[in-house]
Structures are given as structure tokens and as C-alpha cells.
Scaffold this motif. Structure first.
Motif, PDB file in Angstrom:
ATOM      1  N   THR A 117       0.827  -1.202   0.000  1.00 47.22           N
ATOM      2  CA  THR A 117       0.000   0.000   0.000  1.00 47.22           C
ATOM      3  C   THR A 117       0.862   1.253   0.000  1.00 47.22           C
ATOM      4  OG1 THR A 117      -0.196   0.391   2.394  1.00 47.22           O
ATOM      5  CG2 THR A 117      -1.687  -1.241   1.419  1.00 47.22           C
ATOM      6  N   THR A 118       0.253   2.332  -0.454  1.00 45.20           N
ATOM      7  CA  THR A 118       0.838   3.653  -0.281  1.00 45.20           C
ATOM      8  C   THR A 118       0.500   4.135   1.126  1.00 45.20           C
ATOM      9  OG1 THR A 118      -1.124   4.832  -1.029  1.00 45.20           O
ATOM     10  CG2 THR A 118       0.414   4.087  -2.726  1.00 45.20           C
ATOM     11  N   ALA A 119       0.961   5.329   1.473  1.00 46.88           N
ATOM     12  CA  ALA A 119       0.618   5.894   2.781  1.00 46.88           C
ATOM     13  C   ALA A 119      -0.889   6.065   2.915  1.00 46.88           C
ATOM     14  CB  ALA A 119       1.328   7.230   2.973  1.00 46.88           C
ATOM     15  N   GLY A 127       2.294  -4.135   3.710  1.00 47.68           N
ATOM     16  CA  GLY A 127       2.075  -2.829   4.301  1.00 47.68           C
ATOM     17  C   GLY A 127       2.621  -1.711   3.430  1.00 47.68           C
ATOM     18  N   VAL A 128       3.023  -0.619   4.074  1.00 51.80           N
ATOM     19  CA  VAL A 128       3.576   0.533   3.361  1.00 51.80           C
ATOM     20  C   VAL A 128       5.043   0.223   3.052  1.00 51.80           C
ATOM     21  CG1 VAL A 128       4.005   3.018   3.435  1.00 51.80           C
ATOM     22  CG2 VAL A 128       1.971   2.071   4.548  1.00 51.80           C
ATOM     23  N   SER A 129       5.312  -0.184   1.830  1.00 51.78           N
ATOM     24  CA  SER A 129       6.654  -0.684   1.504  1.00 51.78           C
ATOM     25  C   SER A 129       7.169  -0.226   0.155  1.00 51.78           C
ATOM     26  CB  SER A 129       6.665  -2.227   1.524  1.00 51.78           C
ATOM     27  OG  SER A 129       6.370  -2.731   2.798  1.00 51.78           O
ATOM     28  N   LEU A 130       6.444   0.643  -0.548  1.00 50.72           N
ATOM     29  CA  LEU A 130       6.893   1.052  -1.873  1.00 50.72           C
ATOM     30  C   LEU A 130       8.231   1.793  -1.847  1.00 50.72           C
ATOM     31  CD1 LEU A 130       3.666   2.267  -3.702  1.00 50.72           C
ATOM     32  CD2 LEU A 130       5.138   0.368  -4.353  1.00 50.72           C
ATOM     33  N   HIS A 131       8.601   2.330  -0.672  1.00 47.78           N
ATOM     34  CA  HIS A 131       9.859   3.060  -0.564  1.00 47.78           C
ATOM     35  C   HIS A 131      11.072   2.142  -0.467  1.00 47.78           C
ATOM     36  CE1 HIS A 131       8.531   2.041   3.488  1.00 47.78           C
ATOM     37  NE2 HIS A 131       9.811   2.036   3.835  1.00 47.78           N
ATOM     38  N   VAL A 148      -1.651  -5.192 -10.230  1.00 49.63           N
ATOM     39  CA  VAL A 148      -2.925  -4.493 -10.177  1.00 49.63           C
ATOM     40  C   VAL A 148      -2.748  -3.284  -9.261  1.00 49.63           C
ATOM     41  CG1 VAL A 148      -5.391  -4.652  -9.657  1.00 49.63           C
ATOM     42  CG2 VAL A 148      -4.153  -6.677 -10.464  1.00 49.63           C
ATOM     43  N   ALA A 149      -2.896  -2.086  -9.814  1.00 53.59           N
ATOM     44  CA  ALA A 149      -2.768  -0.847  -9.038  1.00 53.59           C
ATOM     45  C   ALA A 149      -4.156  -0.226  -8.909  1.00 53.59           C
ATOM     46  CB  ALA A 149      -1.821   0.125  -9.722  1.00 53.59           C
ATOM     47  N   VAL A 150      -4.605  -0.046  -7.670  1.00 57.38           N
ATOM     48  CA  VAL A 150      -5.966   0.436  -7.425  1.00 57.38           C
ATOM     49  C   VAL A 150      -5.906   1.790  -6.715  1.00 57.38           C
ATOM     50  CG1 VAL A 150      -8.222  -0.100  -6.445  1.00 57.38           C
ATOM     51  CG2 VAL A 150      -6.701  -1.968  -7.137  1.00 57.38           C
ATOM     52  N   GLY A 151      -6.410   2.822  -7.355  1.00 58.13           N
ATOM     53  CA  GLY A 151      -6.538   4.128  -6.707  1.00 58.13           C
ATOM     54  C   GLY A 151      -5.237   4.727  -6.247  1.00 58.13           C
ATOM     55  N   THR A 152      -4.196   4.627  -7.056  1.00 56.60           N
ATOM     56  CA  THR A 152      -2.897   5.182  -6.674  1.00 56.60           C
ATOM     57  C   THR A 152      -2.225   5.813  -7.873  1.00 56.60           C
ATOM     58  OG1 THR A 152      -0.672   4.665  -5.877  1.00 56.60           O
ATOM     59  CG2 THR A 152      -1.850   2.900  -6.993  1.00 56.60           C
ATOM     60  N   GLU A 153      -1.481   6.895  -7.634  1.00 55.98           N
ATOM     61  CA  GLU A 153      -0.739   7.559  -8.702  1.00 55.98           C
ATOM     62  C   GLU A 153       0.598   6.881  -8.979  1.00 55.98           C
ATOM     63  OE1 GLU A 153      -0.649  11.382  -6.824  1.00 55.98           O
ATOM     64  OE2 GLU A 153      -2.255  12.162  -8.096  1.00 55.98           O
ATOM     65  N   LEU A 154       1.083   6.066  -8.033  1.00 55.77           N
ATOM     66  CA  LEU A 154       2.425   5.490  -8.141  1.00 55.77           C
ATOM     67  C   LEU A 154       3.441   6.598  -8.392  1.00 55.77           C
ATOM     68  CD1 LEU A 154       1.703   2.273 -10.249  1.00 55.77           C
ATOM     69  CD2 LEU A 154       2.216   2.390  -7.816  1.00 55.77           C
ATOM     70  N   ALA A 155       3.374   7.613  -7.541  1.00 55.36           N
ATOM     71  CA  ALA A 155       4.150   8.832  -7.736  1.00 55.36           C
ATOM     72  C   ALA A 155       5.333   8.909  -6.777  1.00 55.36           C
ATOM     73  CB  ALA A 155       3.241  10.041  -7.547  1.00 55.36           C
ATOM     74  N   GLU A 156       6.082   9.994  -6.901  1.00 50.97           N
ATOM     75  CA  GLU A 156       7.264  10.196  -6.066  1.00 50.97           C
ATOM     76  C   GLU A 156       6.934  10.132  -4.578  1.00 50.97           C
ATOM     77  OE1 GLU A 156      10.765  13.554  -5.281  1.00 50.97           O
ATOM     78  OE2 GLU A 156       9.081  13.992  -6.600  1.00 50.97           O
ATOM     79  N   SER A 157       5.790  10.696  -4.192  1.00 44.81           N
ATOM     80  CA  SER A 157       5.432  10.695  -2.778  1.00 44.81           C
ATOM     81  C   SER A 157       5.089   9.295  -2.277  1.00 44.81           C
ATOM     82  CB  SER A 157       4.248  11.635  -2.528  1.00 44.81           C
ATOM     83  OG  SER A 157       3.134  11.267  -3.328  1.00 44.81           O
ATOM     84  N   ASP A 158       4.786   8.370  -3.189  1.00 48.35           N
ATOM     85  CA  ASP A 158       4.550   6.975  -2.803  1.00 48.35           C
ATOM     86  C   ASP A 158       5.854   6.185  -2.748  1.00 48.35           C
ATOM     87  OD1 ASP A 158       1.712   7.405  -2.894  1.00 48.35           O
ATOM     88  OD2 ASP A 158       1.791   7.184  -5.067  1.00 48.35           O
ATOM     89  N   LEU A 159       6.766   6.510  -3.663  1.00 48.88           N
ATOM     90  CA  LEU A 159       8.015   5.749  -3.796  1.00 48.88           C
ATOM     91  C   LEU A 159       9.162   6.348  -3.008  1.00 48.88           C
ATOM     92  CD1 LEU A 159       7.723   5.473  -7.656  1.00 48.88           C
ATOM     93  CD2 LEU A 159       7.373   3.579  -6.078  1.00 48.88           C
TER      94      LEU A 159
END
Length: 542
Positions: free
Chosen positions: A236-238, A253-257, A272-283
């Protein structure tokens, strides 16, 4: 249509009430008194923060927790600009926030006349941070403007809206008809052929994964069902934290970083990406993630199909409806070629290994917070709400290391990254669900952006613990300066006795040095009828 005359202030409050508003946050001022005059009549409760930015953060959290749009009322000029940072945060995190303010009179000249709170254009200022800013031109139009806002909240990606009512219209009594209501909404479902194609890809996948963002919040059951159907680990993202229980054997959990998790994700043959931008603030790094497999993207916002990573299978629609359709299509033809207990076991083994790698990457840094966060978790109910600040103890500490499930919530200011969110957000959350535990987590720097909201919590008699990890300033910026080889400048703050400050406001305050002491202090704070500030000096947490 029946018509009667009412002032613009009453027309606004009536429209809010008919659309379900039961609580508003804001500060009365010379120009908005006609709005406040009618709140009690229409049974809208009011919470008065000590700063408009606090009103915005409180209304934001109220919306996230209650599921109803948050409403904030400001006066003109500086008050509206004070709330702009909160509006920017709500835009970043897709929060339905309605800000209402007076504006200059209808026939106010373009040239400055020195009217109180006069500024060049409130609507132009707010258009830069909100989904739209609507300046009405008649009392009758007020109802349409409110309906327009609530329609956006219910049918599109929810984002903040500003409505401006000219000063003369607030006081003017004009004929108005019945209240305009937002139209009924049926959740959108992606086209059946697109769903079938995505399902075929997922049934053939041997290494699937799910990435959940805030847009999946109301589709938690469907997300978990799809993960279990596919045997797919969940990240998940934050904003997606806790949509799937972080104690579930498929949850990362929150692990994209995490570099280890990013490398693993790149090796998946279907994501499968649901409701996320997959952006810098997520990564926590620039640029989109590397994905070598097929991306199945589920999002209410069509623009997300083309921003960053382009979707191999774009599923535009409501997350719950889209995932139900996708799950049904996956099940229609029986198990996929690579399904079965073996893949489930491999996925769960992957999760255990990756959790360990993620935590090992930052163990030295995070050790100062982890034992204290475990103490917090040990005291809280499963459905507790935790509000967070843009602080090291929160994004490095609590996001990956304080587990949350779908019955609870973790509210974090992602993307826009404002400071001072945690305390006023906790007030908004506690106002929305007074029977649940709410705890704020912050650092000493961010906490002092909105410390005055302790007065709001005291006046509202909120049982509200605020845990502050005190590193003597702006720790993240201090570390970044050191990493550049720069001498620290302007990041060390003079010490403040925050527990004493809490007591000065009429609350409680404690200082703790050990995880056990924090657990005890938190237990006392949850039973107290007023807010309690609990400071943890970080030199004792290292």
C-alpha cells in the motif's frame, strides 16, 4: 417550484444541511456573520479552531473518517489564504473538502478601494489549489453551487472545492426555489470486454501483486478477495495504509519506498494498481516505478491511465464495482494456470522475506522509534484512529512499523506534505467519531505549526493523546544538510516544555523516556477528559 425570500447566508446553510452537513469547522469574522446566524437553526454543529489552517485540516480528517464531505467556513482575505495549505493537502490526497467564504461585493470595482480584507481575486487564488472555485452571482445560485460541489464529491475523484458568496448577497434577501440536490449516482463499471482482458492476464500470471492507494479505501473487501484469489502480495501507499490488515500474511504494508520491494515489484508479471498515482510521494524517489510486467490500473480518474505509467489494462470506474467485476471474471473460468496452494505458499514466503529485507534496510535509523511505536500499538484498540504529521517519526517510523487494519485508520498528509496536520486532524477525527480512540503522532517542529489547536481540543473536552517525538528541530532537513556536507543552518530550535504548554492550555502533559513509560502515559491519556501531550525526547529513543 415554491419560492420564498431568504438571505444568501441562510440559502447557503440550508443547502449544506439538505446535503447532509452536520458539523462545520471555522472562525467567524466580520464578513461571514450571516452564515453563522443560521447554523443552529439548521442543526449544524460548529467547532472553532484557533487558526483557519487548523479548520481545514480538521475538516479534512472529519471527511476521511466519517465518509461525509468536510465543511470549513472562513471570512474574506487573510482567513481564506490561511486555509489554502489545507486545501492543497486535500487536493493532493483526494479529500472531499468544501471551503465557503464571503467575497467582495458583486459590483466591487477592479481598482482597489481599501475595503476590509480586500485582495485582487480570491477565486483566482483558490483555483490554484482547489478543484474549482465558484463565485456566485445571485442568492438563488448558491444552492446550485453547493449541489455542484457535492456532485463532484460523489461522482468524480473527490477533491476540495471553494464557494465564494459576495458580501452583499450574504445579507440580501432574494426569492429562491427549492433546494437543488446532487443527482443520484450509480457507480461506474469498466467495459466488460476490458475487464475480461484484464482477468485473462491475471489468471495467466505466475507472479502477481497488488498496489493499493487511497482510492481503494472503500473497496477493502474486494481488494482482499482479489489478493487471496490470485495469491498476490499486497503493498500500500501511505494513503492506502490499513485497507488490507497489515498483519495479513499477504500484506507488505507501506513498503513502496523499500529498494528490495521495488526490485521485487519490477519482477512481477502482472501488477494491479488500485486508486494510486504510483508517484514520487509513494516511492520516496523520483520517477515512476520500474514494472516489467503488465499493469492493470483501476481508477475513477481517467487521467491516471496516462500519467506516469501507462496502463496495459485501463479499468476506469468505481474501485468497488470494478474489482467485483474483475474478481467475477477471474473466477468465471476456474483457477488460472499458475494458481493453487503452491503459489499461495510462495507468495507468503515472499512477504516474510521482503518484510525482513525492508526493515533491515533502515534498521539503524528506525530503531529509535520502533519500540515506542510497538508500545503505542499495544495500548490502542483495533479500530483506533491515528493521525500523523510530516515528521520522521511518522513517515520513517509509523507508516511501515505501526500496523493498522481496515477497522482502524491512519491519516497522513501525503504528497503536498504539510506540517502541522496531526493535531487539528485528530480534532476533526474525534469530532466525527467521538466513541473511538484517536491519537496524534508528531515531531516537535511540525507540532508547533498548529500547537494552538490544543485550546480547541480543551474547549471541546476531547480525550486526545498527542505523542510528540522531540528531536530539537527539523530533523529531516538537518539530516539532508549533513548528507550534503553542509553545516546545519536554521534547523535547531530552542527547547520548549511542551507538556507544560499543554497544561497552560488546560490540558495535561507528560514526558517519557522508555516504551513502557509511554504505554502507561498513553493509557492515562486515553482515560483523561482533556488532551494530553506526551513528549519522547529522541536522544532517549536512539
Amino acid at each position: 417550484m415554491s419560492e420564498s425570500a431568504m438571505t444568501g447566508g441562510e440559502a447557503l446553510v440550508r443547502a449544506l444541511a439538505v446535503h447532509g452537513t452536520r458539523t462545520a469547522f471555522g472562525i467567524p469574522g466580520t464578513h461571514n456573520l450571516e452564515i453563522y446566524r443560521h447554523l443552529d437553526r439548521y442543526r449544524i454543529a460548529h467547532v472553532t479552531p484557533r487558526h483557519e489552517q487548523g479548520a481545514g485540516y480538521a475538516a479534512d480528517a472529519y471527511a476521511r473518517v466519517s465518509g461525509y464531505p468536510g465543511v470549513a467556513i472562513t471570512t474574506t482575505g487573510p482567513a481564506l489564504l490561511n486555509i489554502a495549505a489545507a486545501v492543497g493537502q486535500a487536493y493532493s490526497d483526494s479529500v472531499p473538502l468544501l471551503v465557503v467564504s464571503p467575497g467582495m461585493p458583486l459590483r466591487h470595482p477592479r481598482l482597489s478601494t481599501g475595503l476590509l480584507h480586500e485582495m485582487r481575486s480570491q477565486t483566482e487564488a483558490m483555483r490554484g489549489v482547489a478543484a474549482f472555485s465558484h463565485r456566485v452571482s445571485s442568492v438563488e445560485e448558491i444552492g446550485a453551487a453547493v449541489a455542484r460541489a457535492f456532485t463532484l464529491f460523489g461522482t468524480e475523484r473527490p477533491r476540495p472545492v471553494h464557494i465564494e458568496i459576495p458580501l452583499d448577497l450574504l445579507e440580501a434577501a432574494e426569492p429562491v426555489g427549492d433546494v437543488q440536490l446532487r443527482p443520484p449516482y450509480v457507480p461506474t463499471v469498466p467495459h466488460a470486454a476490458v475487464v475480461r482482458e484484464a482477468a485473462d492476464t491475471l489468471r495467466a500470471a505466475r507472479r502477481p501483486a497488488l498496489v493499493l492507494g487511497g482510492g481503494a479505501r472503500r473497496a477493502g473487501a474486494e481488494c482482499l478477495a482479489l489478493a487471496e484469489e490470485l495469491g498476490a502480495p499486497v503493498i500500500t501507499t501511505a494513503n492506502g495504509k490499513g485497507i488490507v490488515a497489515e498483519t495479513h500474511p499477504l500484506s507488505l504494508g507501506v513498503s513502496l519506498h523499500s529498494p528490495a520491494v521495488q526490485r521485487w515489484l519490477a519482477d512481477r508479471d502482472a501488477v494491479v494498481a488500485v486508486g494510486t498515482e504510483l508517484a514520487e510521494s509513494d516511492l520516496w524517489s523520483a520517477g515512476p516505478p520500474t514494472l516489467n510486467g503488465t499493469l492493470v490500473r483501476v481508477d475513477l480518474d481517467p487521467a491516471q491511465m496516462y500519467g506516469g505509467l501507462q496502463a496495459g489494462h485501463p479499468l476506469v470506474g468505481d474501485a468497488s464495482a470494478a474489482l467485483r467485476a474483475l474478481l467475477a471474471a477471474c473466477r468465471q473460468h476456474g483457477p488460472g494456470a499458475a494458481s493453487g496452494p503452491g503459489r499461495d505458499d510462495a507468495a507468503r514466503t515472499d512477504v516474510v522475506r521482503l518484510r525482513g529485507q525492508r526493515d533491515a534496510e533502515t534498521a539503524g535509523r528506525d530503531a529509535r522509534w520502533v519500540p515506542f511505536l510497538h508500545a503505542v500499538r499495544s495500548v490502542l484498540d483495533a479500530d483506533a484512529i491515528i493521525t500523523s504529521d510530516s515528521a520522521q517519526c511518522c513517515y520513517y517510523g509509523a507508516l511501515p512499523h505501526l500496523p493498522v487494519g481496515p477497522e482502524g485508520r491512519f491519516l497522513h498528509p501525503t504528497g503536498f506534505g504539510t506540517l502541522g496536520y496531526a493535531l487539528p486532524a485528530a480534532i476533526g477525527a474525534k469530532t466525527a467519531v467521538p466513541g473511538r480512540q484517536v491519537v496524534a503522532l508528531s515531531g516537535d517542529g511540525g507540532f508547533q505549526f498548529s500547537v494552538q489547536e490544543l485550546a480547541t481540543a480543551v474547549q471541546s473536552r476531547l480525550s486526545l493523546p498527542v505523542v510528540v517525538f522531540d528531536n530539537g528541530g527539523y530533523g529531516e532537513i538537518r539530516d539532508e544538510m549533513a548528507a550534503r556536507g553542509d553545516a546545519p543552518v536554521a534547523v535547531d530550535l530552542a527547547p520548549v516544555d511542551l507538556p507544560a504548554l499543554a497544561r497552560a492550555y488546560g490540558g495535561r502533559g507528560e514526558r517519557v523516556d522508555t516504551p513502557a513509560a509511554l504505554a502507561d502515559a498513553l493509557t492515562r491519556a486515553l482515560a483523561a477528559p482533556v488532551p494530553t501531550v506526551i513528549t519522547v525526547p529522541e536522544e532517549t529513543a536512539r
